[in-house]
Design a protein around this motif. Structure first.
Motif, mmCIF file in Angstrom:
data_model
loop_
_atom_site.group_PDB
_atom_site.id
_atom_site.type_symbol
_atom_site.label_atom_id
_atom_site.label_comp_id
_atom_site.label_asym_id
_atom_site.label_seq_id
_atom_site.Cartn_x
_atom_site.Cartn_y
_atom_site.Cartn_z
ATOM 1 N N LYS A 424 0.794 -1.213 0.000
ATOM 2 C CA LYS A 424 0.000 0.000 0.000
ATOM 3 C C LYS A 424 0.841 1.285 0.000
ATOM 4 C CE LYS A 424 -4.032 1.568 2.500
ATOM 5 N NZ LYS A 424 -5.019 1.272 3.532
ATOM 6 N N GLU A 425 1.888 1.292 0.825
ATOM 7 C CA GLU A 425 2.620 2.548 0.978
ATOM 8 C C GLU A 425 3.467 2.878 -0.255
ATOM 9 O OE1 GLU A 425 3.765 3.395 4.928
ATOM 10 O OE2 GLU A 425 5.690 4.207 4.267
ATOM 11 N N ASP A 426 4.218 1.868 -0.717
ATOM 12 C CA ASP A 426 5.039 2.115 -1.896
ATOM 13 C C ASP A 426 4.183 2.380 -3.121
ATOM 14 O OD1 ASP A 426 7.519 2.181 -0.858
ATOM 15 O OD2 ASP A 426 7.891 0.025 -1.054
ATOM 16 N N GLU A 453 -6.893 8.673 -3.167
ATOM 17 C CA GLU A 453 -8.103 8.100 -3.762
ATOM 18 C C GLU A 453 -7.763 6.870 -4.610
ATOM 19 O OE1 GLU A 453 -11.663 10.010 -4.257
ATOM 20 O OE2 GLU A 453 -10.886 9.904 -2.208
ATOM 21 N N MET A 454 -6.710 6.999 -5.411
ATOM 22 C CA MET A 454 -6.345 5.874 -6.278
ATOM 23 C C MET A 454 -5.875 4.673 -5.466
ATOM 24 S SD MET A 454 -7.064 5.890 -9.362
ATOM 25 C CE MET A 454 -6.098 4.545 -10.030
ATOM 26 N N VAL A 455 -5.161 4.939 -4.377
ATOM 27 C CA VAL A 455 -4.735 3.827 -3.528
ATOM 28 C C VAL A 455 -5.968 3.130 -2.955
ATOM 29 C CG1 VAL A 455 -3.574 3.225 -1.374
ATOM 30 C CG2 VAL A 455 -2.478 4.777 -2.974
ATOM 31 N N THR A 456 -6.947 3.924 -2.542
ATOM 32 C CA THR A 456 -8.168 3.329 -2.008
ATOM 33 C C THR A 456 -8.852 2.462 -3.067
ATOM 34 O OG1 THR A 456 -8.470 5.293 -0.660
ATOM 35 C CG2 THR A 456 -10.364 3.834 -0.859
ATOM 36 N N VAL A 457 -8.906 2.957 -4.295
ATOM 37 C CA VAL A 457 -9.531 2.177 -5.360
ATOM 38 C C VAL A 457 -8.819 0.828 -5.501
ATOM 39 C CG1 VAL A 457 -9.867 2.030 -7.868
ATOM 40 C CG2 VAL A 457 -10.359 4.165 -6.673
#
Ligand SMILES: *[C@@H]1O[C@H](CO)[C@@H](O)[C@H](O)[C@H]1NC(C)=O
Ligand SMILES: *[C@@H]1O[C@H](CO)[C@@H](O)[C@H](O)[C@H]1NC(C)=O
Ligand SMILES: *[C@@H]1O[C@H](CO)[C@@H](O)[C@H](O)[C@H]1NC(C)=O
Length: 600
Positions: A424-426, A453-457
């Protein structure tokens, strides 16, 4: 308000029925009076929504004055509906009263709207709304105990203030959705204020409400944005795709009449005319529920609910199953020899039917993908129908559809691979670097927001069985919001082009963007890299945000650096934070460790 105008309109229809055979079934009249009553009883909430959505900075006390004005107006018109002012639409009255509040137009900078009339004025108020990027003030949070006290002592004003706070931060959400959210919130308050551990209760029970609000909001925003920028055709196509996937058993003719009603609902709802929106969405729900047998067997329970809950229930409902005897493809479009003639009879209907047939057969595809395929088909016929042997030409349609789908699948696969490989972080850093290179002109805040937002998606979707549709649908919503709802953004030519291109291909367009070569970093960047001791005391979340901002600013400063170089500079920075926070004089240390390597 508008309901009053409609009342006189309906009375007018009753007169007409003497000479014209208009269908005014008693059931319709019933539905109408239910909605009417609902609107009249909820004038305070509705006023709150409209006011807070149009003039987001307005103070709660000023809102209170407006509520009183509108309540007075309602009472006056309920007592005597023949008064001339009672024949105006709700939005008109609302805007008139807003403009005549002393000093308000100047204070909140909307005098230019008040100088306009009719449609122009309504549009002006709509354009004046500020999107997510422009109105940012943190949601006031009360301790659960305070919340419960406020709720129990002054229930109505407290709920008004809740609606006010939500509405001004979500200026494009449709009024029925906000009313549903408020009603759900009240249920939560009722239940949680009885509990010992109020905080845990609120946290657990409020989460699904927030999710519902967010999901509805980004869906409604994206549809309104597409409608406002590209017109009614795209809105209709999206609705056909959505409802054909959801209700694959419905017949095309039935679907079309439903889609007409749904699409016209967007006029009032997108503009922010709350009363019209409530009325239109009630009409849509009544339509769906009165045609249950031909639409879906799954909606029975939803239709048993009350007005507001129906919409939420249907929104949340899973898709109905495909009819068992549905062939793999509809011969009419790619196998028949008459496709061109059929198209020419009524192109709009013909392509809508194509979208319908394709969507109900491909429930696993995303909405944007269905739109892409519909566009590919339209373009294909556009070419083929001019050739000598059209049928030969369009018989290869399916290969073309598959090509498009494969391209989209590949994009999603890459995105999900990044998620799997990086974590998730990288993943976030990877996305921030890529996005900032494409749109370095964007504010650091907004880039960090988009990255999140994109990470959440990707974290939501990449582990699901319907990975493709999930990523493609949600990522497109992020882009839809990014491209703006009531404004055409001008960021850089390449990005502006992607936002103005056919929304079906927006994702492909953004994917193929390269780093913006025209961008020149501003000379004042140095200030952005000065750090203070407070960095060391920042709570984890805050520190995380500062790191994200640093990375974005770094890319803006060195846009020509390779991703790998940027990553390594970023690592140097995070190591410096660790080291300097332990040093005697952190600021001097930062200066040495960070500024020196950036600006030597
Ligand atoms: C007020 O609105 C006008 C018109 O939209 C705009 O040009 C102006 O910059 C705004 N002023 C302020 C202080 O926001
Ligand atoms: C298109 O893709 C579908 C699903 O993967 C497949 O069943 C079909 O055979 C393909 N058609 C062509 C012409 O490639
Ligand atoms: C944005 O651009 C579209 C297409 O060029 C145009 O139709 C629309 O009116 C514009 N909207 C605004 C708010 O300027």
């Amino acid at each position: 308000m508008k309901q009053l105008e409609l009342t006189s309109f309906v009375l007018f229809l009753f007169f007409l029925t003497e000479s014209l055979p208009l269908p005014t079934k008693p059931q319709d009249a019933d539905d109408f009076s239910v909605v009417q009553k609902f609107i009249e009883e909820n004038v305070e909430y509705i006023t709150t929504i409209v006011f807070a959505q149009y003039i987001q900075e307005v103070a709660f006390e000023e809102l209170q004055v407006m509520i009183n004005n509108m309540v007075e107006y309602r009472d006056k018109c309920v007592a005597d509906r023949t008064l001339p002012e009672c024949s105006k639409s709700a939005n008109e009255i609302f805007q008139e009263k807003t403009c005549s509040m002393e000093g308000l137009p100047q204070k909140y900078n909307f005098s230019h709207c008040c100088n306009k009339v009719d449609f122009e004025r309504r549009l002006c108020f709509f354009y004046n709304k500020k999107g997510d990027g422009e109105f940012q003030s943190p949601f006031p949070t009360l301790e659960p105990e305070e919340k419960c006290q406020a709720y129990q002592n002054v229930r109505k004003p407290y709920l008004h203030s809740y609606v006010y706070e939500v509405a001004r931060r979500n200026p494009f959400v449709f009024a029925p959705t906000l009313l549903t959210v408020a009603a759900n919130f009240e249920e939560v308050a009722k239940a949680c204020c009885e509990e010992q551990d109020k905080a845990t209760c609120f946290r657990a029970k409020a989460a699904p409400i927030t999710r519902y609000l967010k999901a509805s909001s980004s869906y409604q925003k994206t549809l309104c944005g597409a409608y406002m920028k590209f017109g009614p055709k795209i809105l209709k196509s999206i609705n056909v795709a959505v409802f054909s996937q959801k209700f694959p058993k419905v017949e095309f003719k039935e679907l079309l009449s439903l889609i007409e009603e749904i699409s016209s609902m967007y006029d009032g709802c997108c503009e922010g005319d709350a009363v019209q929106c409530i009325r239109d969405s009630a009409k849509v729900m009544n339509h769906i529920c009165s045609k249950q047998d031909s639409i879906s067997t799954k909606i029975k329970d939803c239709c048993g609910k009350k007005m507001l809950e129906r919409a939420e229930c249907i929104f949340r409902l899973n898709r109905d199953d495909k009819p068992k005897d549905l062939s793999a493809r509809e011969p009419k479009f790619t196998d028949s020899k008459n496709a061109c003639q059929e198209r020419d009879i009524n192109p709009d209907n013909f392509f809508a039917e194509f979208t319908y047939e394709y969507s109900r057969r491909h429930q696993d595809l995303s909405i944007p993908e269905i739109l892409r395929i519909s566009q590919v088909y339209e373009d294909l016929l556009g070419n083929c129908c001019n050739t000598e042997n059209p049928q030969d030409c369009y018989s290869h349609a399916e290969e073309k559809f598959n090509e498009t789908t494969e391209k989209s699948l590949k994009i999603v696969k890459q995105e999900c691979d990044s998620f799997q490989n990086l974590g998730k972080e990288d993943l976030k850093y990877h996305l921030l670097i890529r996005m900032t290179k494409k749109v370095p002109q964007l504010s650091t805040e907004e880039l960090v927001f988009l990255g999140k937002e994109m990470v959440t998606v990707l974290t939501t979707c990449c582990t699901q069985s319907e990975e493709f549709a999930c990523v493609d649908n949600l990522a497109d919503l992020v882009l839809g919001e990014f491209c703006g709802i009531n404004k055409n953004r001008t960021i850089n030519p390449a990005v502006d082009h992607c936002c103005l291109t056919n929304p079906a291909f927006r994702r492909h367009c953004f994917e193929s963007l390269e780093a913006d070569k025209t961008y020149v970093p501003p000379p004042t960047s140095r200030d952005l890299f000065i750090f203070h001791t407070d960095l060391c005391q920042a709570p984890n979340e805050e520190l995380q945000k500062k790191k994200d901002r640093f990375l974005v600013n770094l890319v803006k400063l060195k846009p020509g650096f390779a991703d790998q170089e940027l990553r390594s500079l970023f690592l140097t920075f995070t190591a410096a934070v660790e080291k300097c926070c332990k040093a005697q004089e952190p600021e001097a240390c930062f200066n040495e460790e960070v500024i020196s390597f950036l600006f030597h």
